[in-house]
Scaffold this motif. Structure first.
Motif, short mmCIF file in Angstrom:
data_model
loop_
_atom_site.label_atom_id
_atom_site.label_comp_id
_atom_site.label_asym_id
_atom_site.label_seq_id
_atom_site.Cartn_x
_atom_site.Cartn_y
_atom_site.Cartn_z
N LYS A 1 79.97 12.64 -29.02
CA LYS A 1 79.99 11.20 -29.28
C LYS A 1 81.57 10.59 -28.89
N THR A 2 82.43 11.44 -29.00
CA THR A 2 83.66 10.90 -28.32
C THR A 2 83.70 10.59 -27.08
N TYR A 3 82.91 11.33 -26.09
CA TYR A 3 82.72 10.95 -24.59
C TYR A 3 81.53 9.97 -24.45
N LYS A 4 81.02 9.27 -25.45
CA LYS A 4 79.99 8.34 -25.33
C LYS A 4 78.71 8.87 -24.79
N SER A 5 78.29 8.41 -23.48
CA SER A 5 77.00 9.00 -22.85
C SER A 5 77.35 9.94 -21.81
N THR A 6 77.59 11.10 -21.90
CA THR A 6 77.79 11.99 -20.91
C THR A 6 77.40 13.64 -21.24
N ASP A 7 77.30 14.31 -20.40
CA ASP A 7 77.03 15.79 -20.72
C ASP A 7 78.43 16.54 -20.51
N LEU A 8 78.08 18.15 -20.67
CA LEU A 8 79.11 18.94 -20.60
C LEU A 8 79.98 18.71 -19.38
N TYR A 9 79.22 18.61 -18.19
CA TYR A 9 80.04 18.73 -16.87
C TYR A 9 80.79 17.43 -16.94
N GLY A 10 80.29 16.24 -17.57
CA GLY A 10 81.13 15.00 -17.38
C GLY A 10 82.50 15.35 -18.15
N ILE A 11 82.28 15.69 -19.51
CA ILE A 11 83.50 16.01 -20.30
C ILE A 11 84.61 16.73 -19.67
N LEU A 12 84.00 17.90 -19.25
CA LEU A 12 84.95 18.80 -18.70
C LEU A 12 85.61 17.97 -17.40
N GLN A 13 84.91 17.38 -16.63
CA GLN A 13 85.38 16.71 -15.47
C GLN A 13 86.51 15.61 -16.09
N GLU A 14 86.33 15.22 -17.05
CA GLU A 14 87.36 14.01 -17.41
C GLU A 14 88.62 14.93 -18.07
N THR A 15 88.52 15.85 -18.63
CA THR A 15 89.43 16.38 -19.30
C THR A 15 90.25 17.53 -18.41
N PHE A 16 89.62 18.12 -17.62
CA PHE A 16 90.30 19.14 -16.92
C PHE A 16 90.01 19.11 -15.54
N GLY A 17 89.28 18.22 -14.94
CA GLY A 17 89.29 18.04 -13.60
C GLY A 17 87.98 18.90 -12.97
N ASN A 18 87.66 18.30 -11.76
CA ASN A 18 86.49 19.00 -11.28
C ASN A 18 86.59 20.13 -10.98
N TRP A 19 87.56 20.90 -10.38
CA TRP A 19 87.44 22.12 -10.24
C TRP A 19 87.11 23.10 -11.32
N PHE A 20 87.81 22.99 -12.61
CA PHE A 20 87.59 23.69 -13.61
C PHE A 20 86.16 23.64 -14.34
N ALA A 21 85.58 22.30 -14.19
CA ALA A 21 84.51 21.78 -15.04
C ALA A 21 83.32 22.40 -14.15
N LYS A 22 83.46 22.61 -12.88
CA LYS A 22 82.65 23.46 -12.25
C LYS A 22 82.47 24.88 -12.49
N LEU A 23 83.50 25.28 -12.70
CA LEU A 23 83.63 26.83 -13.10
C LEU A 23 82.92 26.93 -14.15
N ILE A 24 83.59 26.19 -15.26
CA ILE A 24 82.85 26.63 -16.51
C ILE A 24 81.10 26.08 -16.56
N CYS A 25 80.97 25.29 -15.83
CA CYS A 25 79.36 24.92 -15.73
C CYS A 25 78.89 25.90 -15.07
N TYR A 26 79.50 26.84 -14.08
CA TYR A 26 78.84 27.97 -13.44
C TYR A 26 78.67 28.99 -14.31
N LEU A 27 79.62 29.27 -15.08
CA LEU A 27 79.50 30.30 -16.22
C LEU A 27 78.33 30.14 -17.20
N PHE A 28 78.51 28.76 -17.40
CA PHE A 28 77.18 28.17 -18.26
C PHE A 28 75.80 28.69 -17.69
#
Lengths: 366, 509
Positions: free
Chosen positions: A69-96
């Motif tokens: 809800k805090t991040y309005k209408s986005t999914d995990l990738y969008g949230i991670l991208q906004e808080t940690f940047g592209n690289w880290f978001a991709k890594l976490i999503c790969y793990l997922f």
């Protein structure tokens, strides 16, 4: 707010369908052996352990939805991208994605094992897995509308199967429930760990949330869905403990399926055969949701078409099924899925929680 | 430049003599039709007037009495306007392009030409022979009006107009078919039907590229959402009352010329199991039969597969008492259950198809021969078991309860893959196929509207008009699944019912 997902309105669904999605992803193959697994550690206090874990799961859902809800209408990738940047978001999503695939493959393999053990001892697991994969691919091709529809319709089709447990419930021996409150710390912790596996699937919220039309009700319905799953788990645990003798429950591999054995109608005996085959309706939405999660997150990261990535899943699951023909290897895979689930289901939202709070505070200050 | 050249061509035809026009029309434009007729009349003012028509498709009496004889009697010098004035028939048109004239002649027009004039006058007097309004052959009603659509679009429209006599009934006309043009009418209630649906259907009709639209069934398959599916996505009905009822509920109807059926769109899966009889009868009967038909549908596709699966793989699910009698009836059967069932089901389909193709009188004998003689003989010969005969007959009977013949047949054919899967994978095969059908139904749409509504997307309030039929006093709104403009029916109607004026009163007051 740079990465808002704009889902077209005709693809969005009412929040009430979250109930069915969450219920379906929580109730799958796991419930069949859950009573035995938890009983091994927690004995007669199993249901208390379940309630404890359920409370934790409910709060995890609350945290997840709070973050989303805090991040309005986005999914995990969008949230991670906004808080940690592209690289880290991709890594976490790969793990997922790897984690999703492990869960998906182990569930598929587990169900094929039911069939092989109960009905067709000579049949290759590969063929049954192939049949189910056809159905999964076919519904993924239908898009989100069909996937939500599958979880809704199959909920309606399967909920009565648990109603049949009323027959073994009428044969309960109440002495089996005692002694109560006999749990040491080790038993409690192990019981909690085992029960946590039953809540694999809450992560679906991370990716399905943007598709919800009335997001203000998302919290209510997802909590309700988890509650429904908890109730079903609770019923199966309570009846199993009461129905089986203590030593017997410890030695049975699939106590829930075993209970169907004693149900019989005037034109139908041995309902366990029926139940195992009918379980395809329970397992199908589960597998479809996982397959969707994989294709969806791949699409988010690399813009790979879901049409193409579903074929990758089919081929990979065929290879996977080939390698885990034996039960021992399957158990090993399940262990991997179970252990990683503690991180992905329970720890991950808690780790992300502070960032969401910070974002909220900053947002209000502005 | 191009325009100029065509103009020149036209000028080369008119003005000319009557014989030249005849030659041009018949030999160039109509490929020398033997039924092409020219009649030359000389008026009292010594003008020569020619009448051209194809005598097979005009009403001769009308042509002679209304068109030729008044002109024959004319005393003044005539021009086109004067002739048009003399003829009382509507729908006249001046035409000077020879291809257009030929096209009109083929549709049953008469061409009137005054020698050496610039253009000619076309009058449409088509003769359309159709069967009269008759009882429906493929769909049967107990209470409803005993009539069916005929082949003529005018008669069909007349029936629809008579049943819905309100200015809100909107009719749109299309001419489709590139090679053989055919008239198509889209009919809907202006104030109820959803505009998106209407636009979508209009778009599909206008963008349809087809040589020939044979009839309604063919057209419905050409504008379907998923042409590969084995389920029909529009209802093609012979019954005018079913057609008009759907229109009144906010659906869209399509009439096709030369076709004795109308298309209804958009529809849902459950509407194939509804009949207008459910509405004419009492609500208990209606609700019961609708639920029964759904149950029969499920039974008809799963009953024999369950037999095959249970006997091939899962004999332990059969209780002891039943197993004994099953074994007794099967002990002479040399085939495995799968083959036994396939033989009997195929025979059932033979009987059905033979009954459908043969003339009615022979067909009845066929039914008796197939049902009793072959059935009895098959059991005595030890080809199949008694119990299977019962099951096959039961599931065939169940499949005939579906009011829509196309849907009923689709479901019956669907049984064969289920039987095959049941024979190879047992219960797992059956449930696999059932799951496949459910997913397929979920994927289907009719005019972009979900096929499985109101079950998914779930609208509980619509169940009272699809799965069951509630009493009219409670039926205050239209089904919302079709997103009609007005969901409420007229308020006053429901409130005037005496049942609802008893608020605050006690019994016997």
């Amino acid at each position: 707010m740079k990465d808002q997902l704009n889902i077209p309105t005709h693809l969005k669904f009412r929040a009430s369908y979250l109930f069915f999605i969450l219920y379906n992803i929580l109730i799958g193959v796991g419930i069949v052996e859950y009573p035995r697994r938890v009983y091994n550690y927690a004995q007669q206090d199993s249901w208390l352990v379940l309630i404890l874990v359920a409370l934790i799961a409910h709060s995890i859902v609350a945290i997840t939805i709070f973050i989303l809800k805090t991040y309005k209408s986005t999914d995990l990738y969008g949230i991670l991208q906004e808080t940690f940047g592209n690289w880290f978001a991709k890594l976490i999503c790969y793990l997922f994605i790897i984690y999703f695939f492990t869960v998906y493959l182990s569930a598929l393999a587990k169900y094929t094992e039911f069939i092989v053990v109960f009905i067709f001892p000579q049949l290759s697991k590969f063929i049954i897995g192939f049949l189910i994969t056809i159905l999964i691919a076919y519904s993924i091709y239908g898009g989100i509308r069909v996937i939500v529809g599958v979880s809704f319709l199959f909920f309606l089709l399967t909920i009565w199967v648990f109603g049949l447990l009323a027959v073994p419930a009428s044969m309960i021996d109440t002495n089996n429930y005692f002694p109560l409150f006999n749990l040491d710390r080790n038993g409690l912790l192990q019981g909690l760990r085992v029960s946590a596996y039953s809540f694999i699937g809450i992560e679906v919220l991370w990716f399905i949330y943007p598709y919800v039309r009335n997001k203000d009700k998302a919290m209510f319905y997802s909590q309700l869905g988890v509650l429904a799953a908890v109730v079903i788990l609770f019923i199966s645990v309570i009846i199993s403990i009461g129905f089986y003798a203590p030593k017997q429950l410890e030695s049975l591999i699939w106590p829930v399926l075993g209970m169907y054995k004693i149900i019989s109608f005037s034109i139908f005996e041995r309902l366990d055969i029926f139940a195992v085959s009918y379980w395809i309706f329970i397992i199908l939405p589960n597998l479809i949701l996982y397959a969707w999660l994989i294709t969806r997150s791949l699409k988010r990261i690399h813009q790979i078409k879901q049409k193409h990535s579903i074929w990758a899943i089919i081929i990979l699951s065929a290879i996977g099924l080939y390698f885990i023909q034996s039960s021992i290897k399957l158990e090993a895979l399940l262990d991997v899925a179970d252990i990683s689930s503690i991180f992905f289901v329970f720890l991950f939202p808690i780790l992300l929680f502070p960032f969401a709070i910070i974002k909220r505070i900053r947002g209000t200050k502005k | 430049m191009k325009r100029k050249s065509t103009k020149k061509k036209q000028q080369s035809l008119f003005p000319s003599t009557l014989e030249e026009v005849e030659k041009d029309l018949n030999e160039k434009a109509l490929n020398s039709s033997p039924d092409f007729t020219m009649k030359v009349v000389e008026t009292e003012s010594n003008q020569r007037v020619g009448f051209y028509f194809l005598y097979s498709i005009i009403k001769p009496q009308v042509v002679y009495e209304q068109i030729i004889s008044p002109i024959q009697k004319a005393k003044k010098t005539l021009d086109i306007k004067a002739i048009d004035n003399m003829i009382v028939l509507p729908n006249s048109k001046q035409e000077s392009n020879i291809d257009e004239i030929a096209k009109k002649l083929l549709q049953g027009a008469v061409c009137i030409y005054i020698e050496n004039d610039q253009s000619c006058l076309m009058h449409s007097v088509p003769l359309q022979e159709h069967r009269s309004i008759d009882r429906a052959e493929t769909e049967s009603l107990i209470f409803g009006p005993q009539m069916a659509f005929t082949g003529s679009i005018e008669t069909n429209l007349n029936m629809v107009r008579n049943m819905i006599d309100t200015p809100h009934l909107k009719i749109e006309r299309f001419i489709l078919g590139n090679k053989i043009p055919n008239e198509i009418q889209m009919i809907y209630m202006n104030d109820i039907a959803n505009e998106e649906n209407v636009n979508e259907l209009r778009k599909r009709l206008t963008s349809l590229q087809s040589e020939d639209i044979m009839n309604a069934s063919v057209l419905s398959q050409k504008i379907e959402d998923n042409p590969y599916s084995f389920f029909p996505q529009y209802i093609v009905t012979e019954l005018p009352d079913r057609f008009t009822y759907s229109i009144k509920e906010g659906k869209i109807g399509i009439l096709v010329d030369n076709s004795s059926a109308g298309i209804v769109a958009p529809i849902t899966f459950s509407s194939f199991f509804e009949s207008t009889d459910d509405i004419y009868g009492r609500w208990v009967i209606g609700s019961f039969t609708r639920l029964m038909r759904m149950f029969a549908m499920i039974m008809s596709i799963t009953l024999t597969p369950l037999y095959v699966a249970a006997l091939t793989f899962h004999y332990e699910v059969i209780p002891e008492a039943l197993l004994l009698s099953l074994g007794e009836s099967r002990n002479r059967v040399p085939f495995p259950p799968l083959m036994e069932t396939l033989i009997l089901e195929t025979m059932m389909e033979f009987i059905r198809e033979a009954g459908a193709r043969l003339p009615t009188k022979v067909g009845q004998t066929m039914g008796i021969v197939g049902g009793i003689v072959i059935g009895q003989a098959v059991v005595q010969a030890g080809f199949t078991s008694n119990i299977l005969i019962i099951l096959v007959a039961l599931s065939a009977l169940a499949s005939f309860t579906t009011p829509d013949y196309v849907m009923g047949t689709s479901l019956r054919i669907l049984r064969f893959p289920i039987i095959l899967l049941a024979g190879t994978f047992g219960f797992v095969g059956i449930f696999f196929m059932v799951a496949f059908i459910i997913i397929h139904l979920l994927r289907l749409r009719s005019l972009h509207r979900p096929y499985t509504a109101p079950i998914y997307p779930f609208r509980f309030s619509d169940f009272d008009q699809s799965q069951v039929r509630i009493p009219f006093a409670l039926n205050k709104r239209r089904a919302t699944s079709l997103l009609p403009k007005k969901t409420k029916r007229k308020k006053s109607n429901a409130d005037q019912h005496p049942l609802f004026n008893t608020k605050g009163k006690d019994i016997d007051e």
